[in-house]
Design an enzyme around this catalytic site. Structure first.
Site, short mmCIF file in Angstrom:
data_model
loop_
_atom_site.label_atom_id
_atom_site.label_comp_id
_atom_site.label_asym_id
_atom_site.label_seq_id
_atom_site.Cartn_x
_atom_site.Cartn_y
_atom_site.Cartn_z
N HIS A 18 -6.14 -0.12 -1.27
CA HIS A 18 -6.33 -1.46 -0.71
C HIS A 18 -7.32 -2.35 -1.46
CE1 HIS A 18 -4.48 0.77 2.66
NE2 HIS A 18 -3.91 -0.38 2.91
N CYS A 40 0.81 -1.22 0.00
CA CYS A 40 0.00 0.00 0.00
C CYS A 40 0.84 1.27 0.00
CB CYS A 40 -0.99 0.00 1.16
SG CYS A 40 -0.27 -0.16 2.79
N ASP A 79 -7.74 5.23 -1.88
CA ASP A 79 -7.41 4.02 -1.12
C ASP A 79 -6.81 2.96 -2.04
OD1 ASP A 79 -7.26 1.92 0.60
OD2 ASP A 79 -9.41 1.80 1.03
#
Length: 442
Positions: free
Chosen positions: A370, A173, A368
């Site tokens: 993820h 990440c 994001d």
């Protein structure tokens, strides 16, 4: 946002198509849908923002095809548990957040200004103007946000050296967040701050070329493969998490290696990279000093002595507290998003990096990384390519007070005048920091 500068303000009643390095003014009238005022402000907000209690779910997916998800703890209504059981991974995760997101977020009624990478969207309007301008500003903000490049976990890419890993799930990440920040710098450089992703094809060739640089193979200059190789000296390794300081140094190393491979005219990263750090290892805290002399040296080295000044990417890794961020730094962090040179922040919760691109009041908006997506391959000149996996329409937010104290801020300066303007803003910010400066310039 009180105290923020009146520059980069979005003015729905004005039209401007000029994009200059000294100005972040972006015209609403050029945005599709900006004249559509039939929707109420609350309904737009509720569709733009994910629920406050669906923010920052951390999914523990394995890199196997089963992608089993470990349980996690969260305060929620009783019906959310079975919904989460159904919604697993990938695209379904996005659907999950839309289902769980409701008008109970506390966002729909706010009228505070939004700052997104140096551009201000004025939501607050006086009673005489009605909701039209605010609605247009919201639509323009959403178009701007969804045009930022999203880079997420991928699976199915070429094996990373001898690791046998073909996915970066659960560990990549920070690398993905950093790729997003550098991609934004390239968008600034090649297409300008006012660029928006085209609604129709063909796509802008420069935009496709930028995405190609971040492909998931050694053939792409800024792939996760090449970042790991460049960052070995700073502890980067496939399967291991990395902090902001090591990430910044790895970009500096990768940019240097790519510069040595080609001549100045064909640089894949057409800008100098300067990591502004207060100490050798960058992890001891304290306010680093951005040296004008050092910046000039980096520009000269980048141009191999041919230019006194070049475009420059500034990366500022910081430690702003122990277990959590010191509240004294939050106003200054907010203010950095008002700089026209702003590239946002590499930050998030401990062990879960995101790319923070904007603020409103005490909340930070972020992209994001993820979500797990299949690897995408297309050529650098494929202006008909499907690039939907590189963008996100869901605006997520997190309170600034909850982000990890270890983070990195990015800025892009197009030329010497732009750099001088940045230094002036940075000096003023330090002077107004009440003894808690992020960094100094001089």
């Amino acid at each position: 946002m009180k105290g923020f500068r009146d520059r980069g303000i979005i003015s729905p009643s004005k039209t401007s198509t000029t994009d200059t390095p000294k100005s972040s003014v972006i015209s609403d009238s050029s945005e599709p849908g900006s004249t559509d005022t039939k929707f109420s402000k609350p309904s737009l907000w509720s569709s733009f923002f994910a629920s406050a209690f669906s923010v920052f779910d951390i999914y523990h997916k394995s890199s196997s095809t089963s992608q089993n998800k470990a349980p996690h703890i969260r305060h929620s209504n009783g019906w959310t548990s079975p919904v989460k059981t159904i919604m697993a991974g990938g695209t379904m995760r996005r659907i999950q957040e839309r289902v769980l997101g409701t008008s109970k977020t506390g966002i729909s009624n706010t009228t505070s200004d939004i700052w997104l990478l140096g551009a201000c969207y004025k939501i607050s309007q006086d009673d005489s103007s009605g909701n039209a301008d605010a609605t247009n500003a919201l639509a323009a903000f959403h178009r701007d946000f969804s045009s930022r490049i999203l880079i997420t976990y991928r699976k199915g890419f070429d094996m990373i050296e001898d690791s046998k890993l073909t996915s970066d799930v659960n560990w990549g990440c920070m690398l993905r967040s950093s790729q997003m920040l550098v991609a934004q710098a390239l968008l600034y450089h090649q297409l300008g701050r006012s660029w928006r992703k085209p609604l129709d094809k063909p796509l802008d060739r420069e935009y496709v070329e930028i995405l190609h640089l971040f492909g998931d193979s050694e053939a792409s200059a800024f792939s996760i493969h090449n970042l790991l190789q460049a960052g070995k000296a700073y502890g980067l390794a496939a399967g291991s998490w990395v902090g902001p300081y090591a990430m910044c140094r790895s970009w500096e190393s990768l940019a240097r290696s790519k510069r040595e491979e080609t001549n100045l005219e064909y640089q894949t990263l057409p800008m100098a990279v300067y990591v502004v750090s207060g100490c050798e290892d960058g992890e001891r805290g304290g306010a680093p000093v951005l040296s004008i002399e050092d910046a000039a040296k980096h520009c000269s080295e980048f141009s191999k002595g041919q230019e006194d000044w070049t475009p420059i990417l500034l990366l500022v890794p910081l430690v702003l507290g122990l277990d959590k961020i010191n509240p004294r730094y939050i106003p200054s962090l907010q203010a950095t998003f008002t700089f026209p040179q702003s590239l946002g922040i590499l930050g998030g919760k401990p062990g879960a990096s995101t790319y923070i691109v904007g603020v409103q009041d005490e909340n930070a908006f972020y992209l994001d990384p993820h979500e797990v997506q299949l690897v995408v391959n297309f050529s650098r000149d494929d202006v008909e390519a499907n690039t939907s996996s590189y963008h996100c329409d869901v605006v997520r937010h997190i309170p600034l007070e909850l982000i990890d104290s270890s983070l990195a801020i990015g800025f892009y300066c197009r030329d010497k005048d732009d750099f001088d303007d940045f230094c002036s803003l940075a000096s003023k910010l330090a002077d107004e920091s009440n003894g808690a400066p992020l960094f100094h310039s001089g």
